[in-house]
Design a protein around this motif. Structure first.
Motif, mmCIF file in Angstrom:
data_model
loop_
_atom_site.group_PDB
_atom_site.id
_atom_site.type_symbol
_atom_site.label_atom_id
_atom_site.label_comp_id
_atom_site.label_asym_id
_atom_site.label_seq_id
_atom_site.Cartn_x
_atom_site.Cartn_y
_atom_site.Cartn_z
ATOM 1 N N MET A 25 -4.033 -4.204 -14.600
ATOM 2 C CA MET A 25 -5.351 -3.776 -15.072
ATOM 3 C C MET A 25 -6.196 -4.973 -15.493
ATOM 4 O O MET A 25 -7.391 -5.030 -15.195
ATOM 5 C CB MET A 25 -5.214 -2.776 -16.217
ATOM 6 N N VAL A 26 -5.593 -5.931 -16.175
ATOM 7 C CA VAL A 26 -6.325 -7.129 -16.599
ATOM 8 C C VAL A 26 -6.781 -7.922 -15.380
ATOM 9 O O VAL A 26 -7.936 -8.339 -15.289
ATOM 10 C CB VAL A 26 -5.459 -7.994 -17.545
ATOM 11 N N LEU A 27 -5.882 -8.128 -14.431
ATOM 12 C CA LEU A 27 -6.233 -8.903 -13.247
ATOM 13 C C LEU A 27 -7.326 -8.218 -12.429
ATOM 14 O O LEU A 27 -8.251 -8.874 -11.936
ATOM 15 C CB LEU A 27 -4.989 -9.145 -12.386
ATOM 16 N N GLU A 28 -7.241 -6.903 -12.289
ATOM 17 C CA GLU A 28 -8.280 -6.170 -11.556
ATOM 18 C C GLU A 28 -9.630 -6.274 -12.268
ATOM 19 O O GLU A 28 -10.669 -6.375 -11.621
ATOM 20 C CB GLU A 28 -7.872 -4.719 -11.359
ATOM 21 N N HIS A 29 -9.605 -6.283 -13.585
ATOM 22 C CA HIS A 29 -10.834 -6.454 -14.363
ATOM 23 C C HIS A 29 -11.514 -7.773 -14.001
ATOM 24 O O HIS A 29 -12.740 -7.865 -13.976
ATOM 25 C CB HIS A 29 -10.537 -6.387 -15.863
ATOM 26 N N PHE A 30 -10.716 -8.797 -13.720
ATOM 27 C CA PHE A 30 -11.257 -10.110 -13.372
ATOM 28 C C PHE A 30 -11.474 -10.284 -11.864
ATOM 29 O O PHE A 30 -11.730 -11.382 -11.392
ATOM 30 C CB PHE A 30 -10.361 -11.218 -13.924
ATOM 31 N N GLY A 31 -11.363 -9.189 -11.102
ATOM 32 C CA GLY A 31 -11.730 -9.208 -9.701
ATOM 33 C C GLY A 31 -10.607 -9.444 -8.705
ATOM 34 O O GLY A 31 -10.865 -9.578 -7.509
ATOM 35 N N TYR A 32 -9.373 -9.490 -9.171
ATOM 36 C CA TYR A 32 -8.251 -9.683 -8.255
ATOM 37 C C TYR A 32 -7.920 -8.411 -7.489
ATOM 38 O O TYR A 32 -8.065 -7.303 -8.009
ATOM 39 C CB TYR A 32 -6.988 -10.067 -9.041
ATOM 40 N N LYS A 33 -7.449 -8.581 -6.270
ATOM 41 C CA LYS A 33 -6.700 -7.560 -5.547
ATOM 42 C C LYS A 33 -5.250 -7.854 -5.910
ATOM 43 O O LYS A 33 -4.793 -8.989 -5.786
ATOM 44 C CB LYS A 33 -6.891 -7.674 -4.035
ATOM 45 N N VAL A 34 -4.526 -6.846 -6.367
ATOM 46 C CA VAL A 34 -3.200 -7.080 -6.946
ATOM 47 C C VAL A 34 -2.098 -6.511 -6.066
ATOM 48 O O VAL A 34 -2.151 -5.346 -5.656
ATOM 49 C CB VAL A 34 -3.101 -6.476 -8.365
ATOM 50 N N LEU A 35 -1.094 -7.343 -5.813
ATOM 51 C CA LEU A 35 0.126 -6.943 -5.125
ATOM 52 C C LEU A 35 1.234 -6.900 -6.173
ATOM 53 O O LEU A 35 1.453 -7.883 -6.878
ATOM 54 C CB LEU A 35 0.474 -7.946 -4.033
ATOM 55 N N SER A 36 1.903 -5.762 -6.270
ATOM 56 C CA SER A 36 2.896 -5.589 -7.329
ATOM 57 C C SER A 36 4.152 -4.902 -6.805
ATOM 58 O O SER A 36 4.076 -3.812 -6.246
ATOM 59 C CB SER A 36 2.304 -4.748 -8.463
ATOM 60 N N PRO A 37 5.309 -5.522 -7.023
ATOM 61 C CA PRO A 37 6.561 -4.890 -6.608
ATOM 62 C C PRO A 37 6.919 -3.671 -7.457
ATOM 63 O O PRO A 37 7.807 -2.909 -7.103
ATOM 64 C CB PRO A 37 7.592 -6.003 -6.781
ATOM 65 N N ALA A 38 6.204 -3.470 -8.534
ATOM 66 C CA ALA A 38 6.503 -2.340 -9.417
ATOM 67 C C ALA A 38 6.239 -0.992 -8.756
ATOM 68 O O ALA A 38 6.743 0.025 -9.208
ATOM 69 C CB ALA A 38 5.680 -2.441 -10.703
ATOM 70 N N TRP A 39 5.466 -0.989 -7.689
ATOM 71 C CA TRP A 39 5.098 0.275 -7.057
ATOM 72 C C TRP A 39 5.814 0.513 -5.742
ATOM 73 O O TRP A 39 5.431 1.369 -4.962
ATOM 74 C CB TRP A 39 3.576 0.343 -6.894
ATOM 75 N N MET A 40 6.881 -0.225 -5.503
ATOM 76 C CA MET A 40 7.682 0.041 -4.306
ATOM 77 C C MET A 40 8.504 1.313 -4.519
ATOM 78 O O MET A 40 8.862 1.639 -5.648
ATOM 79 C CB MET A 40 8.627 -1.130 -4.029
ATOM 80 N N PRO A 41 8.825 2.005 -3.445
ATOM 81 C CA PRO A 41 9.605 3.235 -3.597
ATOM 82 C C PRO A 41 11.024 2.960 -4.067
ATOM 83 O O PRO A 41 11.630 1.952 -3.707
ATOM 84 C CB PRO A 41 9.615 3.825 -2.181
ATOM 85 N N VAL A 42 11.534 3.853 -4.876
ATOM 86 C CA VAL A 42 12.917 3.767 -5.339
ATOM 87 C C VAL A 42 13.817 4.284 -4.223
ATOM 88 O O VAL A 42 13.476 5.241 -3.533
ATOM 89 C CB VAL A 42 13.104 4.614 -6.619
ATOM 90 N N GLY A 43 14.958 3.628 -4.026
ATOM 91 C CA GLY A 43 15.928 4.145 -3.087
ATOM 92 C C GLY A 43 16.006 3.447 -1.743
ATOM 93 O O GLY A 43 16.591 3.988 -0.810
ATOM 94 N N LEU A 44 15.387 2.259 -1.622
ATOM 95 C CA LEU A 44 15.583 1.518 -0.380
ATOM 96 C C LEU A 44 17.066 1.182 -0.255
ATOM 97 O O LEU A 44 17.806 1.184 -1.230
ATOM 98 C CB LEU A 44 14.737 0.240 -0.370
ATOM 99 N N HIS A 45 17.511 0.873 0.935
ATOM 100 C CA HIS A 45 18.937 0.712 1.193
ATOM 101 C C HIS A 45 19.587 -0.408 0.399
ATOM 102 O O HIS A 45 20.669 -0.240 -0.149
ATOM 103 C CB HIS A 45 19.188 0.493 2.687
ATOM 104 N N LYS A 46 18.937 -1.559 0.337
ATOM 105 C CA LYS A 46 19.567 -2.711 -0.289
ATOM 106 C C LYS A 46 18.570 -3.464 -1.153
ATOM 107 O O LYS A 46 17.362 -3.412 -0.918
ATOM 108 C CB LYS A 46 20.108 -3.671 0.780
ATOM 109 N N TYR A 47 19.098 -4.205 -2.112
ATOM 110 C CA TYR A 47 18.299 -5.094 -2.951
ATOM 111 C C TYR A 47 17.512 -6.071 -2.068
ATOM 112 O O TYR A 47 16.352 -6.364 -2.337
ATOM 113 C CB TYR A 47 19.235 -5.842 -3.907
ATOM 114 N N GLU A 48 18.148 -6.559 -1.005
ATOM 115 C CA GLU A 48 17.489 -7.511 -0.102
ATOM 116 C C GLU A 48 16.241 -6.905 0.532
ATOM 117 O O GLU A 48 15.287 -7.634 0.843
ATOM 118 C CB GLU A 48 18.453 -7.992 0.990
#
Length: 100
Positions: A25-48
């Motif tokens: 939210m802070v970065l978007e306020h300053f005009g960034y387009k944000v890429l975040s691993p926090a929104w990846m789906p749960v349950g992919l096959h491997k950590y890799e």
């Protein structure tokens, strides 16, 4: 400007999205387009699988923001190495300050 957020996820499953969201939210306020691993789906096959996706997002970023506690995460430490290797601008984010 594109930013990537890196931080501890695996050992912080109950609250990590709050930390990532606060930074986003802070970065978007300053005009960034944000890429975040926090929104990846749960349950992919491997950590890799998660790390491969994170690597590509980090490659696309201009700036990389590391959340408090990132040093406690194997994945975030790897992301730090990638950010240095690819000459990304590196910042350290906490709720009360950003350190260059």
């Amino acid at each position: 400007m594109v930013a990537y957020i890196a931080g501890k996820i695996s050992d912080n499953l109950d609250t990590y999205q709050y930390d990532f969201c606060d930074c986003q939210m802070v970065l978007e306020h300053f005009g960034y387009k944000v890429l975040s691993p926090a929104w990846m789906p749960v349950g992919l096959h491997k950590y890799e699988d998660y790390m491969n996706i994170s690597k590509e997002m980090l490659k696309a970023a201009d700036d990389v923001f590391f959340l408090e506690g990132w040093k406690e995460s194997n994945g975030a430490r790897q992301e730090h190495e990638w950010a240095k290797k690819w000459n990304k601008n590196i910042y350290y984010y906490s709720k009360d300050k950003v350190i260059v």
